[in-house]
Design a protein around this motif. Structure first.
Motif: not given
Length: 130
Positions: A97-114
């Motif tokens: 139910r949760h998915l990390p959002v990463v930038d092009e370099a693989g660093r976390p910039i957010g999280i999206v939930s269901i």
């Protein structure tokens, strides 16, 4: 079509894998979030969710246990420009139910939930309880 960046949460709660599980759960409760990202060298190495904490409680292994024992290691992630429908598909097929959002370099910039994704599809003006 909405993009992940349009609906993701940017106020991330991050922890280290060596943090005690009960402290991570306390922080999750304080911030009222269902998941925390576990970082190693500024990259997502895991995700700890409320389901993980519940499993630990059910088994009786909370006190003295570290986040690393219960987190999902190397979780799938998504980019901010990906569509919300793609994010939903990844979650449905992966069973989470949760998915990390990463930038092009693989660093976390957010999280999206269901829940974030549901807001895209359900009209927010629908009366509660109907």
């Amino acid at each position: 079509m909405a993009k992940v960046s349009d609906v993701m949460s940017k106020m991330l709660l991050t922890v280290e894998a060596t943090m005690k599980l009960d402290e991570a759960a306390r922080q999750m409760n304080d911030r009222q979030v269902g998941a925390v990202l576990v970082l190693t060298n500024e990259r997502v190495s895991g995700i700890l969710t409320e389901r993980d904490v519940l499993r630990a409680v059910a088994i009786g292994e909370v006190t003295g246990t570290h986040v690393s024992a219960w987190m999902t290691h190397d979780p799938e992630s998504i980019g901010p420009e990906d569509s919300t429908s793609h994010a939903a598909s990844v979650m449905i097929h992966g069973g989470f139910r949760h998915l990390p959002v990463v930038d092009e370099a693989g660093r976390p910039i957010g999280i999206v939930s269901i829940r974030d994704l549901m807001r895209v599809t359900v009209d927010d003006e629908t009366p509660r309880g109907v």
